[in-house]
Design an enzyme around this catalytic site. Structure first.
Site, mmCIF file in Angstrom:
data_model
loop_
_atom_site.group_PDB
_atom_site.id
_atom_site.type_symbol
_atom_site.label_atom_id
_atom_site.label_comp_id
_atom_site.label_asym_id
_atom_site.label_seq_id
_atom_site.Cartn_x
_atom_site.Cartn_y
_atom_site.Cartn_z
ATOM 1 N N ARG A 188 0.822 -1.217 0.000
ATOM 2 C CA ARG A 188 0.000 0.000 0.000
ATOM 3 C C ARG A 188 0.853 1.263 0.000
ATOM 4 O O ARG A 188 0.424 2.290 -0.537
ATOM 5 C CB ARG A 188 -0.949 -0.013 1.192
ATOM 6 C CG ARG A 188 -2.071 -0.996 0.955
ATOM 7 C CD ARG A 188 -3.044 -1.029 2.088
ATOM 8 N NE ARG A 188 -4.233 -1.756 1.695
ATOM 9 C CZ ARG A 188 -5.060 -2.346 2.531
ATOM 10 N NH1 ARG A 188 -4.834 -2.285 3.835
ATOM 11 N NH2 ARG A 188 -6.116 -2.988 2.092
ATOM 12 N N LYS A 193 -18.358 -15.638 2.811
ATOM 13 C CA LYS A 193 -19.705 -15.146 3.111
ATOM 14 C C LYS A 193 -20.483 -14.628 1.915
ATOM 15 O O LYS A 193 -19.921 -14.014 1.024
ATOM 16 C CB LYS A 193 -19.596 -14.011 4.131
ATOM 17 C CG LYS A 193 -19.271 -14.513 5.527
ATOM 18 C CD LYS A 193 -19.429 -13.388 6.516
ATOM 19 C CE LYS A 193 -19.955 -13.868 7.844
ATOM 20 N NZ LYS A 193 -20.391 -12.781 8.693
ATOM 21 N N GLY A 242 -8.661 -8.728 -0.452
ATOM 22 C CA GLY A 242 -7.414 -9.150 0.186
ATOM 23 C C GLY A 242 -7.090 -10.619 -0.014
ATOM 24 O O GLY A 242 -5.953 -10.966 -0.326
ATOM 25 N N GLY A 271 -13.435 -4.167 -0.603
ATOM 26 C CA GLY A 271 -14.804 -3.682 -0.419
ATOM 27 C C GLY A 271 -15.180 -2.641 -1.452
ATOM 28 O O GLY A 271 -16.275 -2.668 -2.021
HETATM 29 P P1 AMP Z 1 -14.164 -13.576 2.354
HETATM 30 O O1 AMP Z 1 -13.600 -12.727 3.449
HETATM 31 O O2 AMP Z 1 -15.655 -13.715 2.416
HETATM 32 O O3 AMP Z 1 -13.668 -13.175 0.973
HETATM 33 O O4 AMP Z 1 -13.589 -15.056 2.623
HETATM 34 C C1 AMP Z 1 -12.232 -15.404 2.457
HETATM 35 C C2 AMP Z 1 -11.943 -16.628 3.262
HETATM 36 O O5 AMP Z 1 -12.855 -17.637 2.905
HETATM 37 C C3 AMP Z 1 -10.564 -17.233 3.079
HETATM 38 O O6 AMP Z 1 -9.827 -17.082 4.259
HETATM 39 C C4 AMP Z 1 -10.842 -18.706 2.800
HETATM 40 O O7 AMP Z 1 -10.027 -19.577 3.553
HETATM 41 C C5 AMP Z 1 -12.276 -18.876 3.245
HETATM 42 N N1 AMP Z 1 -12.950 -19.963 2.578
HETATM 43 C C6 AMP Z 1 -13.004 -20.223 1.261
HETATM 44 N N2 AMP Z 1 -13.702 -21.351 1.022
HETATM 45 C C7 AMP Z 1 -14.097 -21.827 2.216
HETATM 46 C C8 AMP Z 1 -14.828 -22.977 2.623
HETATM 47 N N3 AMP Z 1 -15.300 -23.860 1.726
HETATM 48 N N4 AMP Z 1 -15.058 -23.151 3.943
HETATM 49 C C9 AMP Z 1 -14.598 -22.245 4.828
HETATM 50 N N5 AMP Z 1 -13.884 -21.160 4.509
HETATM 51 C C10 AMP Z 1 -13.634 -20.948 3.215
#
Ligand code: AMP
Length: 399
Positions: free
Chosen positions: A38, A200, A356, A379
């Protein structure tokens, strides 16, 4: 969104320029900077303004100190590192709008740099407080925003101060982000493929709905797929479930039937008994997840299908990993998708990766150099692709 004034060819010699940057860098327990991407990203604007003879005041937030002074979140280490990188002194103010900042701002000479202390030590920053905004505005003659990563937040340093100063300009980094993302949103070469993943659904709903109307194919992987499968009535074992998003997942499944974009969900996935790298694992159809097992990656058939679709793409937007790529046992899907995005880019596609975790994944697999644009704002890039107006951009002066 209208084009904004930028700093190309602009020489504010002898005036004080207040520039919002994103120096929200990761620090280790001894407050050493562990990743300076950054800082590096803001260098072109910093160098240009200093070489133009501006008196440059930089301001940023770091972490979430919640409106209180907390030495653990001081920007002082960033001032020291910036001085090393630029090989010129960087002054540091121990406050943001207090006596130290005022005195140091007034004493700046042409081409000199001052970094203010963490904006979020003041509760007025996130509250977009008019008094705090006015005090920031008093420090400078002109405003520049080079912090794309916080442009989706209406804070004092991104909106309030701009209003008080009667407008402002986009820095080089901001400009580059808006150009790449704008090209995808407004005039994408087709086929346009979006890949969404991560844990999520919440926070991605608007972007999913907008992408269903703008892209040609929307590929979805990562932990969020299990919420979609649950909504379709499948057994998802102990996989991640975003309970609050079940209803909206149903709505998305329905909307996809008549949308421009084809929504492609995984057909198979890698499941494990536990969330760890050594856990027993196997590949199953998404409709056959056994009780007591959790899905941690897309399966090989899905990865091949996604790869085939990505290879045909001429525009690609990717946000979020396909699985738990931090664990080598569940990184294959993300690696194959990342490699396909890199290959498509080499073949002429425009690719933008944001967020990220997907940026970390791309770097982990050594693919960073093969992507057209790596966005510094997770975001902010999602909100942009959702078609929302970013308040920090809207506040800048029209070109
Ligand atoms: P986000 O912050 O929503 O972009 O989520 C990113 C995180 O989702 C990463 O740290 C991944 O390890 C996690 N992730 C991806 N696929 C899965 C899964 N099937 N189960 C649990 N965590 C996951």
């Amino acid at each position: 969104m209208r084009a904004k004034q930028n700093i190309q060819g602009w020489r504010p010699t002898g005036t004080t320029v207040l520039m919002r940057v994103d120096f929200n860098v990761p620090l280790d327990s001894e407050r050493r900077i562990t990743d300076e991407t950054r800082i590096t990203a803001a260098l072109p604007s910093i160098r240009h303004l200093c070489e133009s003879g501006a008196r440059l005041i930089l301001m940023s937030h770091l972490g979430r100190p919640k409106g209180k002074i907390d030495p653990a979140y001081s920007l002082r280490p960033v001032a020291d590192r910036l001085a090393e990188i630029l090989a010129v002194p960087v002054k540091f103010a121990a406050d943001t709008v207090g006596p130290d900042a005022q005195a140091k701002a007034a004493a700046l000479k042409d081409g000199e740099i001052l970094l203010l202390e963490n904006l979020r030590f003041n509760p007025g920053e996130t509250a977009n407080d008019p008094g705090f905004s006015a005090a920031l505005a008093d420090l400078g003659d002109h405003y520049v925003n080079d912090a794309f990563g916080t442009a989706h937040r209406a804070h004092a340093s991104t909106v309030g101060v701009v209003v008080k100063m009667g407008g402002g300009r986009a820095g080089f980094l901001m400009e580059k982000e808006l150009q790449h993302l704008g090209a995808l949103l407004h005039e994408p070469a087709r086929p346009f493929v979006a890949v969404l993943g991560g844990a999520k659904v919440a926070g991605k709903v608007e972007v999913i709905l907008n992408l269903l109307d703008t892209v040609d194919t929307l590929l979805v992987g990562g932990g969020m797929i299990f919420t979609f499968f649950k909504a379709l009535g499948f057994n998802i074992g102990t996989s991640l479930l975003d309970e609050e998003s079940l209803e909206v997942a149903r709505e998305i499944n329905t909307r996809a039937k008549s949308s421009r974009a084809k929504l492609v969900l995984p057909q198979d996935c890698v499941v494990a008994r536990e969330f760890n790298d050594k856990a027993e694992k196997k590949t199953v159809l998404v409709s056959d997840i056994p009780d007591g097992w959790m899905g941690l990656d897309i399966g090989p058939a899905t990865a091949d299908r996604f790869e085939g679709i990505i290879k045909e793409a001429r525009s690609i937007f990717w946000n979020g990993p396909m699985g738990v790529f931090e664990l080598p046992s569940f990184a294959a899907g993300t690696r194959q998708v990342g490699t396909a995005v890199a290959r498509a880019t080499e073949a002429g596609a425009l690719s933008v990766v944001g967020g990220g975790d997907s940026v970390a994944a791309v770097n982990q697999f050594g693919l960073g150099g093969a992507i057209s644009h790596i966005s510094t704002g997770g975001g902010a890039s999602l909100e942009f692709m959702a078609g929302l107006e970013l308040p920090g951009v809207a506040a800048l002066s029209d070109a």
